[in-house]
Design an enzyme around this catalytic site. Structure first.
Site, PDB file in Angstrom:
ATOM      1  N   ARG A 235       0.845  -1.187   0.000  1.00  0.00           N
ATOM      2  CA  ARG A 235       0.000   0.000   0.000  1.00  0.00           C
ATOM      3  C   ARG A 235       0.883   1.241   0.000  1.00  0.00           C
ATOM      4  O   ARG A 235       1.879   1.313   0.734  1.00  0.00           O
ATOM      5  CB  ARG A 235      -0.925   0.025   1.217  1.00  0.00           C
ATOM      6  CG  ARG A 235      -2.154  -0.868   1.087  1.00  0.00           C
ATOM      7  CD  ARG A 235      -3.117  -0.316   0.052  1.00  0.00           C
ATOM      8  NE  ARG A 235      -4.394  -0.999  -0.013  1.00  0.00           N
ATOM      9  CZ  ARG A 235      -4.695  -1.955  -0.879  1.00  0.00           C
ATOM     10  NH1 ARG A 235      -3.756  -2.384  -1.725  1.00  0.00           N
ATOM     11  NH2 ARG A 235      -5.904  -2.494  -0.915  1.00  0.00           N
ATOM     12  N   ASP A 259       4.971  -0.403  -6.709  1.00  0.00           N
ATOM     13  CA  ASP A 259       3.773  -0.803  -7.443  1.00  0.00           C
ATOM     14  C   ASP A 259       2.552  -0.078  -6.904  1.00  0.00           C
ATOM     15  O   ASP A 259       1.436  -0.299  -7.363  1.00  0.00           O
ATOM     16  CB  ASP A 259       3.559  -2.320  -7.337  1.00  0.00           C
ATOM     17  CG  ASP A 259       2.463  -2.813  -8.271  1.00  0.00           C
ATOM     18  OD1 ASP A 259       2.538  -2.514  -9.474  1.00  0.00           O
ATOM     19  OD2 ASP A 259       1.526  -3.488  -7.785  1.00  0.00           O
ATOM     20  N   GLU A 264      -2.364   7.194  -5.527  1.00  0.00           N
ATOM     21  CA  GLU A 264      -2.557   6.498  -6.797  1.00  0.00           C
ATOM     22  C   GLU A 264      -3.990   6.508  -7.300  1.00  0.00           C
ATOM     23  O   GLU A 264      -4.236   6.364  -8.510  1.00  0.00           O
ATOM     24  CB  GLU A 264      -2.094   5.051  -6.673  1.00  0.00           C
ATOM     25  CG  GLU A 264      -2.942   4.209  -5.733  1.00  0.00           C
ATOM     26  CD  GLU A 264      -2.415   2.793  -5.591  1.00  0.00           C
ATOM     27  OE1 GLU A 264      -3.195   1.857  -5.800  1.00  0.00           O
ATOM     28  OE2 GLU A 264      -1.227   2.630  -5.274  1.00  0.00           O
ATOM     29  N   HIS A 295       0.136  -0.448  -9.858  1.00  0.00           N
ATOM     30  CA  HIS A 295      -0.574  -1.383  -8.982  1.00  0.00           C
ATOM     31  C   HIS A 295      -1.039  -2.612  -9.769  1.00  0.00           C
ATOM     32  O   HIS A 295      -2.211  -3.009  -9.692  1.00  0.00           O
ATOM     33  CB  HIS A 295      -1.758  -0.710  -8.291  1.00  0.00           C
ATOM     34  CG  HIS A 295      -2.023  -1.284  -6.927  1.00  0.00           C
ATOM     35  ND1 HIS A 295      -2.352  -0.512  -5.837  1.00  0.00           N
ATOM     36  CD2 HIS A 295      -1.984  -2.560  -6.466  1.00  0.00           C
ATOM     37  CE1 HIS A 295      -2.526  -1.273  -4.778  1.00  0.00           C
ATOM     38  NE2 HIS A 295      -2.298  -2.528  -5.137  1.00  0.00           N
TER      39      HIS A 295
END
Length: 330
Positions: A235, A259, A264, A295
């Site tokens: 996260r 990622d 985001e 992600h």
């Protein structure tokens, strides 16, 4: 039974069709995310499955779901911080997640990021774009078996990550409040400070909780090796982004593989004009020693199939008053 599946991607549709044929249930697939503007789409449905990172909304959303007779929300993800658990509890809504869809998928992406950074591929590419093909001493690489890897969070994904690094010959340290004997052959347990100070590669695999928010910030970056690489497959909020940027710019650490980012939801899984991208993303993206993916560590055929099937099966179980091991404790 009629289920509405919010946030349905094209990659999921084949597996949803297969599930409907096998179970005889109906799934209404919509690309919209669940929020106050799209909640009416759930009218006439018995259950809900979601896939999103943006919050569902305030308490009114949960009250309206309960008024519709909705008993549950099944997220097709491991994380569930987009759901207000207190509001669910207040409205008698059961939450389920897919804690284990394919730990190997996330672990492999984290390893991919680490290897990319360890071998300075971004820096070599940047220099080659400028016509510089030299082998300079500052870009000499280390081999993975010489590295100490620190895993923070040794659940299913952290455990799979530890096994990959161990198989490659690395020394693997792990920190988790609950030691898991299943992964004992692959790790040496250590405290968080030891991992921060000694690991060459630090890989995050914890949920985002009040206790873990910004767990990597300026003090932690200052304590790391200058050659350390930080990998975040969990996260974005686990890392203080401003402090990460400062640590990279000041050469306190060597690189970062991300990622996920704290902001985001504004642009991941969307098309966004380049000049409208957040400033922190643009600064990180411009660094050749940073690798960002949107992600997608989970995004494999195995994961997508498992996420769809497990989530929809849990909808049926909860709606028909059966138990599921995937229930999130509210």
């Amino acid at each position: 039974m009629k289920i509405i599946m919010y946030g349905t991607s094209k990659a999921e549709r084949e597996y949803v069709q297969d599930w409907m044929k096998e179970t005889g249930n109906e799934v209404k697939m919509v690309s919209n995310q669940l929020n106050a503007q799209t909640i009416d789409l759930a009218k006439g449905c018995d259950g809900i499955s979601i896939q999103q990172t943006k919050p569902l909304g305030d308490s009114a959303v949960y009250q309206e779901l309960a008024a519709m007779g909705i008993k549950q929300i099944a997220t097709r993800t491991a994380g569930y911080d987009m759901i207000d658990l207190a509001a669910c509890r207040a409205n008698g809504i059961v939450v389920t997640n897919v804690a284990v869809y394919s730990p190997r998928a996330i672990a492999e992406m984290g390893l991919t990021h680490a290897m990319y950074l360890l071998r300075h591929i971004g820096e070599f590419t940047s220099r080659m774009d400028q016509g510089d093909f030299r082998w300079t001493p500052d870009l000499i690489s280390s081999e993975i078996y010489t590295q100490t890897v620190g895993i923070i969070g040794l659940g299913n994904i952290g455990g799979a990550t530890a096994q990959l690094y161990k198989a490659l010959g690395a020394r693997v340290l792990a920190y988790d409040p609950n030691e898991n004997v299943e992964y004992a052959p692959f790790v040496e347990y250590a405290d968080l400070d030891t991992i921060i100070k000694t690991a060459d590669i630090i890989s995050l695999h914890t949920p985002l909780l009040p206790s873990t928010k910004n767990m990597l910030a300026a003090p932690q970056f200052a304590a790391m090796k200058k050659t350390a690489i930080v990998i975040n497959m969990a996260r974005g909020g686990l890392i203080n982004t401003a402090d990460l940027i400062a640590a990279l710019e000041n050469h306190e650490i060597a690189g970062a593989g991300l990622d996920t980012l704290a902001d985001e939801t504004v642009f991941f899984n969307q098309e966004v004009a380049v000049d409208q991208l957040p400033a922190d993303y643009q600064r990180l993206h411009a660094m050749p020693n940073v690798l960002i993916t949107p992600h997608v560590a989970f995004f494999t055929t195995t994961s997508i199939r498992n996420m769809v099937e497990i989530s929809l099966n849990d909808v049926v179980r909860v709606v028909t008053s059966q138990r599921t091991k995937n229930e999130v404790h509210l």
